[in-house]
Design a protein around this motif. Structure first.
Motif, PDB file in Angstrom:
ATOM      1  N   THR A   1     -16.377  -5.242 -16.655  1.00  0.00           N
ATOM      2  CA  THR A   1     -15.554  -6.439 -16.510  1.00  0.00           C
ATOM      3  C   THR A   1     -14.164  -6.249 -17.100  1.00  0.00           C
TER       4      THR A   1
ATOM      5  N   GLU B   1     -10.091 -11.322 -13.911  1.00  0.00           N
ATOM      6  CA  GLU B   1     -11.000 -12.408 -14.248  1.00  0.00           C
ATOM      7  C   GLU B   1     -11.607 -13.050 -13.004  1.00  0.00           C
ATOM      8  N   GLU B   2     -10.848 -13.139 -11.919  1.00  0.00           N
ATOM      9  CA  GLU B   2     -11.361 -13.784 -10.707  1.00  0.00           C
ATOM     10  C   GLU B   2     -12.243 -12.863  -9.848  1.00  0.00           C
ATOM     11  N   ASP B   3     -12.317 -11.583 -10.187  1.00  0.00           N
ATOM     12  CA  ASP B   3     -13.213 -10.669  -9.487  1.00  0.00           C
ATOM     13  C   ASP B   3     -14.623 -10.818 -10.071  1.00  0.00           C
ATOM     14  N   THR B   4     -15.620 -10.316  -9.370  1.00  0.00           N
ATOM     15  CA  THR B   4     -17.007 -10.521  -9.763  1.00  0.00           C
ATOM     16  C   THR B   4     -17.744  -9.190  -9.870  1.00  0.00           C
ATOM     17  N   VAL B   5     -18.547  -9.059 -10.928  1.00  0.00           N
ATOM     18  CA  VAL B   5     -19.437  -7.915 -11.090  1.00  0.00           C
ATOM     19  C   VAL B   5     -20.859  -8.453 -11.079  1.00  0.00           C
ATOM     20  N   GLY B   6     -21.718  -7.797 -10.311  1.00  0.00           N
ATOM     21  CA  GLY B   6     -23.115  -8.191 -10.265  1.00  0.00           C
ATOM     22  C   GLY B   6     -24.008  -6.963 -10.268  1.00  0.00           C
TER      23      GLY B   6
ATOM     24  N   VAL C   1     -19.063  -4.745  -7.246  1.00  0.00           N
ATOM     25  CA  VAL C   1     -17.843  -5.417  -7.677  1.00  0.00           C
ATOM     26  C   VAL C   1     -17.217  -6.031  -6.443  1.00  0.00           C
ATOM     27  N   VAL C   2     -16.977  -7.331  -6.492  1.00  0.00           N
ATOM     28  CA  VAL C   2     -16.294  -8.015  -5.399  1.00  0.00           C
ATOM     29  C   VAL C   2     -14.888  -8.305  -5.887  1.00  0.00           C
TER      30      VAL C   2
END
Length: 154
Positions: free
Chosen positions: A2, A7-12, A21-22
């Motif tokens: 992260t 901050e607005e990107d996403t890790v799952g 990572v989106v």
């Protein structure tokens, strides 16, 4: 990871040691490789393991797919194909998916399907090849070779 993205990107976590990572918009303005390079840099630093206190070096392989697909499943499939290309290229690699990678996967899958039906349809045949000691000019044995005569590939 992260710390390597906005901050607005996403890790799952997809499962096991696979993550997604989106990242959208401006984070990709210079190309998705910029994001992957930041992630690879962050993950290459040693991690402290609290139980043993020994540093752990993590290596990563990254598959990149750009959002040109109709569904998220297709997008993840493209990233997965690129990921396997990155793993084959060695440690700390990032590979961007290109359509020819899908063609290669499809060809491999079709070949595998053909192979499964080859025995039932009698496409295999056995050949024997002599083994000769060239220095002495003597026959030393024989190799049994199983050949596949594919109806369209030869």
């Amino acid at each position: 990871m992260t710390s390597a993205i906005r901050e607005e990107d996403t890790v799952g976590r997809l499962g096991g040691d696979e993550f997604v990572v989106v990242a959208e918009g401006d984070s990709l303005a210079a190309g998705p490789e910029v994001v992957s390079d930041r992630i690879l840099d962050v993950l290459s630093a040693p991690f402290e393991i609290t139980r043993s206190g020994a540093p752990l070096v993590v290596t990563a392989s990254i598959g990149i797919a750009e959002n040109r697909r109709a569904t998220s499943d297709e997008l993840l499939r493209d990233a997965d194909i690129a990921l396997y290309q990155a793993k084959a290229a060695g440690k700390k690699q990032a590979v961007v998916f290109v359509p020819s990678m899908q063609e290669s996967v499809d060809d491999h899958r079709n070949l595998e399907l053909d192979l499964h039906g080859a025995l039932e349809s009698g496409q295999f045949f056995l050949l024997y090849q002599p083994v000769v000691n060239l220095a002495l000019g003597t026959f030393t044995g024989v190799e049994a070779l199983l050949r596949w005569r594919h109806p369209t590939r030869g």
